[in-house]
Design a protein around this motif. Structure first.
Motif, PDB file in Angstrom:
ATOM      1  N   ASP A 149       0.856  -1.184   0.000  1.00  0.00           N
ATOM      2  CA  ASP A 149       0.000   0.000   0.000  1.00  0.00           C
ATOM      3  C   ASP A 149       0.895   1.237   0.000  1.00  0.00           C
ATOM      4  N   GLN A 151       0.620   4.161  -1.036  1.00  0.00           N
ATOM      5  CA  GLN A 151      -0.008   5.435  -0.691  1.00  0.00           C
ATOM      6  C   GLN A 151      -0.671   5.406   0.689  1.00  0.00           C
ATOM      7  N   ALA A 152      -0.630   4.244   1.366  1.00  0.00           N
ATOM      8  CA  ALA A 152      -1.251   4.092   2.688  1.00  0.00           C
ATOM      9  C   ALA A 152      -2.702   4.582   2.673  1.00  0.00           C
ATOM     10  N   LYS A 153      -3.487   4.002   1.726  1.00  0.00           N
ATOM     11  CA  LYS A 153      -4.884   4.415   1.583  1.00  0.00           C
ATOM     12  C   LYS A 153      -5.866   3.253   1.640  1.00  0.00           C
ATOM     13  N   ARG A 154      -5.369   2.008   1.674  1.00  0.00           N
ATOM     14  CA  ARG A 154      -6.293   0.882   1.629  1.00  0.00           C
ATOM     15  C   ARG A 154      -7.101   0.769   2.928  1.00  0.00           C
ATOM     16  N   PRO A 155      -8.424   0.586   2.845  1.00  0.00           N
ATOM     17  CA  PRO A 155      -9.220   0.438   4.065  1.00  0.00           C
ATOM     18  C   PRO A 155      -8.945  -0.877   4.777  1.00  0.00           C
ATOM     19  N   GLY A 185      -4.946   3.315  11.361  1.00  0.00           N
ATOM     20  CA  GLY A 185      -4.906   3.859  10.014  1.00  0.00           C
ATOM     21  C   GLY A 185      -4.064   3.029   9.079  1.00  0.00           C
ATOM     22  N   ALA A 186      -4.264   3.223   7.780  1.00  0.00           N
ATOM     23  CA  ALA A 186      -3.595   2.413   6.764  1.00  0.00           C
ATOM     24  C   ALA A 186      -2.073   2.515   6.884  1.00  0.00           C
ATOM     25  N   ASP A 188       1.814   0.983   5.028  1.00  0.00           N
ATOM     26  CA  ASP A 188       2.457   0.315   3.904  1.00  0.00           C
ATOM     27  C   ASP A 188       3.369  -0.770   4.456  1.00  0.00           C
TER      28      ASP A 188
END
Length: 327
Positions: A149, A151-155, A185-186, A188
């Protein structure tokens, strides 16, 4: 799994297209490199690669390691080897995968040759970053970590649990999708290991401390389960060469090995998954010249195999050999 105490021994074993650490006594012939030494670092600190002249003697002994030759290419199918696991059912077989494309596991033999391609039934690929083997009811399972991840955005992230196939299979049994969310929080991550009935995800350390998260392998498929953050490995984020790109636990449960672009870092599992101060043993593999080293896996006899992703599809994914002794 065995208990988390005692000493795990390492040495040298030729394993074709992988870097290998095994139980052995090192011998060095003409033209071979002299050993680099694994140093016991102070607790919870990330250090630079060791010099080949230093030796650290600890309560667990002295670990001396050296690369054995250079890297060699894997097959064209494996152009982004992001993880590697050693088969528990088929001697001399290793499982690897790409981080993108189709949901395929590649069986590689001890010479690095392609031995089979298996589609993981019911799985999808968002960003496959690691694979581990662990016991499951009735045999062995492979755990495929779709956890990348950038962008560290995956739920949530997904770990696919699937009965280990045979290299001759074209498709696996249906995979179970274990969906996991971080409590804070997401994140990586590119590394995962399975130990003592739990999935452990290790973050890269790019935007914050290298951290370990845990969830039981019995987490029910369906709605995401929440991971538990068990500890920080470093006090803060780390530079690129020290980011964690792969991990695995030894079959006896005593050791966890992680890798970075430049090093292999070995932890006592009891320390890592507990609350004790960390005292990693570090092996420099920088001299191998890997391009994007990412895969690491323990074998049943205590060896390690390492693979690299290659150079963005322009340079082949590679393997190499590392020989170690412990006294």
């Amino acid at each position: 799994m065995a208990d988390d105490t005692g000493i795990y021994k390492f040495g040298a074993l030729v394993c074709g297209s992988f870097i290998v650490l095994t139980v052995a006594t090192a011998q060095f012939g003409r033209g071979e490199q002299r050993p680099a030494v694994v140093k016991r670092d102070p607790p919870a600190q990330v250090r630079t690669a060791l010099t080949s002249a230093k030796a650290a003697r600890t309560s667990r002994g002295t670990l001396v390691c050296t690369p054995q030759g250079g890297t060699r290419p894997l097959g064209d199918e494996v152009h982004e080897s992001s993880g590697v696991a050693v088969s528990g059912a088929h001697a001399g077989i290793f499982w690897t995968h790409n981080d993108s494309g189709d949901p395929l596991l590649y069986a590689i033999d001890a010479q690095g040759r392609m031995a089979g391609t298996v589609r993981v039934t019911g799985a999808q690929v968002q960003d496959w970053e690691d694979v581990s083997r662990a016991p499951c009811p009735g045999g062995n399972c492979l755990f495929v970590a779709d956890i990348g991840d950038n962008q560290a955005k995956r739920p949530f992230v997904t770990v696919y649990r699937v009965r280990e196939p045979a290299p001759s299979d074209t498709a696996s049994a249906p995979a179970e999708a274990i969906r996991l969310r971080y409590p804070d929080g997401a994140q990586d991550a590119e590394a995962m290991f399975v130990l003592n009935g739990a999935i452990h995800i290790v973050t890269k350390g790019e935007t914050g401390p290298i951290a370990v998260y845990r969830a039981p392998v019995s987490a029910a498929p369906g709605e995401p389960s929440t991971l538990e953050r068990t500890r920080n490995v470093t006090p803060d984020k780390v530079k690129r060469s020290e980011r964690i790109t792969g991990a695995d636990a030894s079959p006896d449960g005593r050791w966890v090995a992680m890798r970075t672009l430049d090093d292999v870092v070995i932890y006592a599992a009891a320390e890592l998954i507990g609350s004790a101060p960390l005292a990693p043993r570090r092996v420099s593999v920088k001299s191998l010249g890997e391009k994007q080293g990412e895969g690491i896996g323990f074998t049943p006899d205590g060896s390690l195999v390492l693979t690299s992703e290659g150079g963005k599809k322009e340079d082949a994914a590679t393997f190499a050999r590392l020989g170690c002794t412990q006294s």
